[in-house]
Design an enzyme around this catalytic site. Structure first.
Site, PDB file in Angstrom:
ATOM      1  N   SER A   1      42.000  20.437 -43.343  1.00  0.00           N
ATOM      2  CA  SER A   1      40.993  20.200 -44.445  1.00  0.00           C
ATOM      3  C   SER A   1      40.115  18.985 -44.317  1.00  0.00           C
ATOM      4  CB  SER A   1      41.915  20.169 -45.806  1.00  0.00           C
ATOM      5  OG  SER A   1      42.696  18.935 -45.820  1.00  0.00           O
TER       6      SER A   1
ATOM      7  N   MET B   1      48.355  14.176 -34.711  1.00  0.00           N
ATOM      8  CA  MET B   1      49.736  13.707 -34.846  1.00  0.00           C
ATOM      9  C   MET B   1      50.289  13.153 -33.444  1.00  0.00           C
ATOM     10  SD  MET B   1      50.292  13.463 -37.818  1.00  0.00           S
ATOM     11  CE  MET B   1      49.724  14.198 -39.481  1.00  0.00           C
ATOM     12  N   ARG B   2      49.571  12.834 -32.565  1.00  0.00           N
ATOM     13  CA  ARG B   2      49.922  12.201 -31.419  1.00  0.00           C
ATOM     14  C   ARG B   2      49.527  10.819 -31.168  1.00  0.00           C
ATOM     15  NH1 ARG B   2      52.841  15.461 -31.901  1.00  0.00           N
ATOM     16  NH2 ARG B   2      53.652  17.372 -30.806  1.00  0.00           N
TER      17      ARG B   2
ATOM     18  N   ASN C   1      40.620   6.859 -37.263  1.00  0.00           N
ATOM     19  CA  ASN C   1      41.726   7.614 -37.557  1.00  0.00           C
ATOM     20  C   ASN C   1      42.043   7.763 -39.128  1.00  0.00           C
ATOM     21  OD1 ASN C   1      44.358   8.750 -37.396  1.00  0.00           O
ATOM     22  ND2 ASN C   1      45.428   6.934 -37.739  1.00  0.00           N
TER      23      ASN C   1
ATOM     24  N   HIS D   1      44.348   7.681 -41.976  1.00  0.00           N
ATOM     25  CA  HIS D   1      45.944   7.357 -42.096  1.00  0.00           C
ATOM     26  C   HIS D   1      46.094   7.441 -43.746  1.00  0.00           C
ATOM     27  CE1 HIS D   1      49.855   6.146 -41.537  1.00  0.00           C
ATOM     28  NE2 HIS D   1      49.699   5.250 -42.313  1.00  0.00           N
TER      29      HIS D   1
ATOM     30  N   ASP E   1      48.396   2.675 -36.105  1.00  0.00           N
ATOM     31  CA  ASP E   1      47.869   2.404 -37.405  1.00  0.00           C
ATOM     32  C   ASP E   1      47.660   0.870 -37.907  1.00  0.00           C
ATOM     33  OD1 ASP E   1      48.159   4.962 -37.801  1.00  0.00           O
ATOM     34  OD2 ASP E   1      50.096   5.034 -38.465  1.00  0.00           O
TER      35      ASP E   1
ATOM     36  N   LYS F   1      44.874  13.653 -50.113  1.00  0.00           N
ATOM     37  CA  LYS F   1      44.058  14.418 -49.256  1.00  0.00           C
ATOM     38  C   LYS F   1      42.471  14.715 -49.967  1.00  0.00           C
ATOM     39  CE  LYS F   1      46.624  17.304 -46.181  1.00  0.00           C
ATOM     40  NZ  LYS F   1      46.609  18.794 -45.372  1.00  0.00           N
TER      41      LYS F   1
END
Ligand code: GAR
Length: 214
Positions: A23, A98-99, A115, A117, A170, A196
């Site tokens: 999304s 997700m890696r 990224n 998060h 992160d 989201k």
């Protein structure tokens, strides 16, 4: 003297990496199609999951989209580097990717991997706590299931952050961030969905900010 000249931005050939619904990829596609990101284009979408809906979204908009299996990290990273070079990518956007990348991979793209998060990360990315706008000190939820971690910790505020990717997971410097209140009766799914909604504008803002950074 004031001028009406728009702020200078650098061009951005984006690679968007996804693992799931995409999304946030869609938010970027919509922003590009409505001219909110002049000078940017998505040149490549990569998923480590063959059935990620993000790939379908990319194909619907005629964007190059690839499934890259991720069984052996070193090999997959090598293939990804080759693809990123081939498509002359300027900025790698991890939008639900997700890696975890190796330090060797990250070092090849300094300040060129960002990224998204789903939690609040401090300005410099480091530290175990974050002070929210109401003055409360909350833990920094890194890694998987950040919305679940926030609910389990019983905090009243969480949010989302776009940050530069550094070898520590992160924990890279922040580009932009937004708080999301936790409401009575929130479940992980409800909270993740509200996060989201915020992310869909945050990811666009992050690319705009990156393009303005010299
Ligand atoms: C987003 O909420 C993003 O913050 C999160 O995955 C979701 C992807 O949604 N990312 C992480 O948890 C990364 N550790 P989407 O596939 O609908 O864009």
């Amino acid at each position: 003297m004031q001028t009406d000249r728009p702020e200078a931005t650098k061009p951005a050939r984006l690679a968007v990496l996804v693992s799931g619904s995409g999304s946030n990829l869609q938010a970027l596609i919509d922003a590009l199609e409505s001219q909110q990101l002049p000078g940017a284009q998505i040149v490549l979408v990569v998923s480590n999951k063959a059935d990620a809906y993000g790939l379908q979204r990319a194909l619907k908009h005629r964007l190059p989209a690839l499934y890259l299996p991720w069984k052996q990290r070193a090999q997959s990273e090598q293939q990804l580097v080759a693809l990123l070079r081939l498509f002359e990518v300027d900025l790698i956007v991890l939008a639900g990717w997700m890696r975890i990348f190796s330090a060797e991979f990250i070092e090849q793209f300094p300040r060129r991997i960002i990224n998204l998060h789903p939690a609040l990360i401090p300005d410099d990315g480091s530290g175990a706590t974050f002070t929210s706008s109401d003055g409360s000190i909350i833990p920094v939820f890194r890694g998987m299931h950040a919305a679940r971690q926030a609910l389990e910790a019983g905090v009243k505020i969480t949010g989302s952050t776009v940050h530069y990717v550094t070898p520590e997971v992160d924990a890279g410097p922040m580009l932009c961030r937004q708080e999301v209140p936790i409401l009575t009766g929130d479940t992980e799914d409800k909270l993740q969905e509200r996060i989201k909604q915020v992310e869909h504008s945050l990811i666009v803002e992050a690319v705009q900010l990156w393009m303005r950074t010299a």
